[in-house]
Design an enzyme around this catalytic site. Structure first.
Site, PDB file in Angstrom:
ATOM      1  N   ASP A  85      -5.423  -3.471  11.037  1.00 31.72           N
ATOM      2  CA  ASP A  85      -5.103  -4.214  12.258  1.00 31.72           C
ATOM      3  C   ASP A  85      -5.118  -3.450  13.583  1.00 31.72           C
ATOM      4  O   ASP A  85      -5.823  -3.808  14.501  1.00 31.72           O
ATOM      5  CB  ASP A  85      -3.713  -4.858  12.124  1.00 31.72           C
ATOM      6  CG  ASP A  85      -3.625  -5.777  10.913  1.00 31.72           C
ATOM      7  OD1 ASP A  85      -4.530  -5.761  10.056  1.00 31.72           O
ATOM      8  OD2 ASP A  85      -2.646  -6.532  10.831  1.00 31.72           O
ATOM      9  N   GLU A 125       4.375   0.360   1.937  1.00 25.91           N
ATOM     10  CA  GLU A 125       3.169  -0.194   2.566  1.00 25.91           C
ATOM     11  C   GLU A 125       2.230   0.947   2.984  1.00 25.91           C
ATOM     12  O   GLU A 125       1.025   0.881   2.792  1.00 25.91           O
ATOM     13  CB  GLU A 125       3.581  -1.031   3.789  1.00 25.91           C
ATOM     14  CG  GLU A 125       2.445  -1.787   4.433  1.00 25.91           C
ATOM     15  CD  GLU A 125       2.919  -2.640   5.625  1.00 25.91           C
ATOM     16  OE1 GLU A 125       4.100  -2.534   6.013  1.00 25.91           O
ATOM     17  OE2 GLU A 125       2.091  -3.402   6.147  1.00 25.91           O
ATOM     18  N   TRP A 164      -2.041 -13.330   1.295  1.00 26.23           N
ATOM     19  CA  TRP A 164      -3.052 -12.639   2.110  1.00 26.23           C
ATOM     20  C   TRP A 164      -4.290 -12.382   1.264  1.00 26.23           C
ATOM     21  O   TRP A 164      -4.196 -12.051   0.078  1.00 26.23           O
ATOM     22  CB  TRP A 164      -2.499 -11.300   2.617  1.00 26.23           C
ATOM     23  CG  TRP A 164      -1.966 -11.375   4.013  1.00 26.23           C
ATOM     24  CD1 TRP A 164      -2.596 -10.959   5.145  1.00 26.23           C
ATOM     25  CD2 TRP A 164      -0.706 -11.902   4.452  1.00 26.23           C
ATOM     26  NE1 TRP A 164      -1.806 -11.203   6.244  1.00 26.23           N
ATOM     27  CE2 TRP A 164      -0.654 -11.780   5.858  1.00 26.23           C
ATOM     28  CE3 TRP A 164       0.378 -12.486   3.804  1.00 26.23           C
ATOM     29  CZ2 TRP A 164       0.434 -12.198   6.609  1.00 26.23           C
ATOM     30  CZ3 TRP A 164       1.459 -12.907   4.549  1.00 26.23           C
ATOM     31  CH2 TRP A 164       1.487 -12.766   5.929  1.00 26.23           C
ATOM     32  N   TYR A 211       8.022 -16.829  10.037  1.00 21.16           N
ATOM     33  CA  TYR A 211       6.851 -15.966  10.190  1.00 21.16           C
ATOM     34  C   TYR A 211       6.084 -16.280  11.474  1.00 21.16           C
ATOM     35  O   TYR A 211       5.910 -17.443  11.843  1.00 21.16           O
ATOM     36  CB  TYR A 211       5.913 -16.128   8.979  1.00 21.16           C
ATOM     37  CG  TYR A 211       4.714 -15.230   9.103  1.00 21.16           C
ATOM     38  CD1 TYR A 211       4.832 -13.870   8.831  1.00 21.16           C
ATOM     39  CD2 TYR A 211       3.487 -15.726   9.542  1.00 21.16           C
ATOM     40  CE1 TYR A 211       3.745 -13.028   8.990  1.00 21.16           C
ATOM     41  CE2 TYR A 211       2.403 -14.894   9.700  1.00 21.16           C
ATOM     42  CZ  TYR A 211       2.545 -13.543   9.427  1.00 21.16           C
ATOM     43  OH  TYR A 211       1.470 -12.715   9.595  1.00 21.16           O
TER      44      TYR A 211
HETATM   45  C1  GLC Z   1      -1.047  -6.108   7.531  1.00 24.87           C
HETATM   46  C2  GLC Z   1      -2.230  -5.251   7.144  1.00 24.87           C
HETATM   47  C3  GLC Z   1      -3.262  -6.097   6.424  1.00 24.87           C
HETATM   48  C4  GLC Z   1      -2.583  -6.765   5.219  1.00 24.87           C
HETATM   49  C5  GLC Z   1      -1.332  -7.538   5.635  1.00 24.87           C
HETATM   50  C6  GLC Z   1      -0.529  -8.037   4.449  1.00 24.87           C
HETATM   51  O1  GLC Z   1      -1.395  -7.106   8.425  1.00 24.87           O
HETATM   52  O2  GLC Z   1      -2.810  -4.639   8.252  1.00 24.87           O
HETATM   53  O3  GLC Z   1      -4.343  -5.319   6.001  1.00 24.87           O
HETATM   54  O4  GLC Z   1      -3.467  -7.595   4.584  1.00 24.87           O
HETATM   55  O5  GLC Z   1      -0.499  -6.710   6.396  1.00 24.87           O
HETATM   56  O6  GLC Z   1      -0.206  -6.973   3.605  1.00 24.87           O
END
Ligand code: GLC
Length: 467
Positions: free
Chosen positions: A181, A415, A39, A91
């Site tokens: 999100d 998280e 990511w 996924y």
């Molecule tokens: C979720 C979060 C995003 C992050 C991703 C991976 O989608 O909202 O901000 O980058 O997870 O951790």
């Protein structure tokens, strides 16, 4: 738990989530199971942590991410390395849904998503440079020479394709681009988006985390219809910027880009490059922010919905992020600080930690355990502490950092954390929580030794080490 034990635990998490791609490439998964790929903004945070402990890994993480950059500059929010691995197979939405190859500017062989995420990468590149500099100027400058054009390309994409109106503020096409999100900031704009038919899909996120703490099925159906519409437009910004059903100027992302542009400016200066274009982006943001986003009645900044042509009046941590700006003036800065210190943002000892919730307690959507709709996130608090420190509120910034350390020591590396009870939630052994703890521990150490230095050698006072 001692600081040393905490540091060791953070390093163990990062190495546990490390994924080798090839002899030269590798990245850190945000967490096992839930997020098995690379990511974008997560990787930047990981690199900030590695910059403190293992600079080669920081470089590898960033290089591996930028291998997915599109030829128009877009840096995708997910790069699907290792897409054939068993873990990655489960996924959703995976590479077969995004189909980045429909775009003529996406990489040929490496599948990616077609969205961006907040551009915090320049911080990481700069931090790596700062660490390398201690070992010698020449190699450190080579690092900047390699990364500067890639960052410039990305920022230029954001300031042109994502800001055809030249407001200095960046338009997002999907809530996932915000990094936050399911923030309630997007509820009203999303309501006008059609729902996709979800019968052919299986959501995987709810197999890893309690469904009650994840975005609703209704929101997910709208998220997917936005993905379909971007893909149908072949990710062509010109078309999307005219007809897409979700177009919002994101104040959080734009404020982080503003700060990144500050780092880019420093890089340009160090490399002897022209700085006019970057300076024009900095000025444009400061003007756009005041013209479109300031809400006099609430004394806060808000996102701006381009379709509804109005500010999105929802009180969240994003409203405080213009603290990054040097241009907002004393009165507006004080207004933001007043909000920050109020009960609404856990400023009166009224939450389990003195950390800032993702949504104000006074907003009707606030929910203490629901993902980006209330819980405390390490990265958002870390970013806020950076803004506070740089704009002169050093003690406040350090107090936030201390609270972060205390929370992670007590609850573990999660998280996110429930605002009311402090309980760690979502993905376990979460990489950015570990990486940013490493960064804070090192900054604290540097600050202590710099303070000691100043005491013993007042002439060293000029050499400030930063937060
Ligand atoms: C979720 C979060 C995003 C992050 C991703 C991976 O989608 O909202 O901000 O980058 O997870 O951790």
């Amino acid at each position: 738990m001692s600081d040393y034990e905490l540091q060791e635990a953070a390093q163990r998490i990062l190495s546990g989530n490390w994924t080798t791609v090839s002899s030269k490439e590798g990245f850190t998964k945000p967490t096992n199971g839930l997020y098995p790929f690379q990511w974008s903004w997560d990787s930047a945070f990981h690199a900030m942590g590695y910059a403190r402990t293992d600079v080669t890994k920081a470089q590898t993480e960033l290089r591996t991410l930028f291998a997915g950059q599109w030829s128009n500059g877009l840096l995708p929010h997910i790069v699907f390395h290792n897409a054939d691995s068993d873990e990655a197979q489960g996924y959703f939405p995976g590479p077969d849904v995004w189909r980045s190859s429909v775009s003529s500017v996406a990489p040929d062989t490496l599948p990616t998503s077609g969205l961006v995420q907040p551009p915090v990468h320049a911080y990481a590149v700069w931090q790596v440079f700062a660490t390398m500099r201690d070992e010698g100027e020449r190699k450190a400058k080579n690092w900047l020479r390699e990364m500067y054009p890639k960052l410039l390309h990305f920022h230029r994409y954001l300031h042109t394709a994502r800001d055809p109106e030249s407001t200095g503020l960046i338009t997002i096409y999907h809530p996932w681009e915000s990094g936050l999100d399911n923030s309630p900031r997007w509820d009203e704009s999303l309501e006008k988006v059609e729902k996709a038919d979800m019968s052919a899909y299986v959501r995987r996120d709810t197999q890893h985390v309690d469904k009650k703490q994840r975005p609703s099925d209704d929101a997910y159906a709208r998220y997917m219809s936005l993905v379909h519409s971007l893909r149908d437009a072949r990710y062509d910004d010109e078309r999307i910027s005219r007809q897409h059903a979700f177009r919002v100027k994101d104040i959080f992302l734009s404020s982080l880009l503003y700060r990144s542009n500050g780092y880019l400016l420093q890089m340009a200066t160090a490399l002897g490059k022209a700085t006019d274009e970057i300076e024009s982006w900095l000025d444009a943001y400061e003007t756009g922010l005041e013209e479109l986003c300031w809400d006099e009645e609430d004394g806060l900044y808000y996102d701006y919905d381009l379709i509804a042509e109005k500010r999105v009046r929802c009180k969240t941590i994003a409203s405080l992020m213009p603290l990054m700006s040097v241009g907002i003036g004393v009165a507006r800065r004080e207004s933001l600080i007043t909000h920050l210190e109020s009960r609404d943002f856990c400023g009166e000892g009224n939450c389990s930690y003195g950390l800032k919730p993702s949504v104000s307690l006074s907003d009707e959507s606030y929910s203490p355990k629901l993902y980006w709709r209330g819980p405390v996130w390490v990265n958002a608090n870390w970013l806020l502490s950076l803004a506070l420190y740089e704009q002169g509120h050093m003690d406040y910034a350090m107090a936030l950092c201390e609270e972060l350390i205390q929370m992670v020591k007590r609850e573990g590396f999660y998280e996110y954390y429930a605002t009311d009870t402090g309980e760690g939630l979502g993905g376990k052994n979460f990489s950015w929580s570990a990486a940013l703890v490493l960064d804070i521990l090192e900054r604290r150490q540097l600050r202590l030794s710099s303070a000691l230095d100043k005491l013993l050698k007042p002439e060293a006072a000029a050499a400030d080490v930063g937060v």
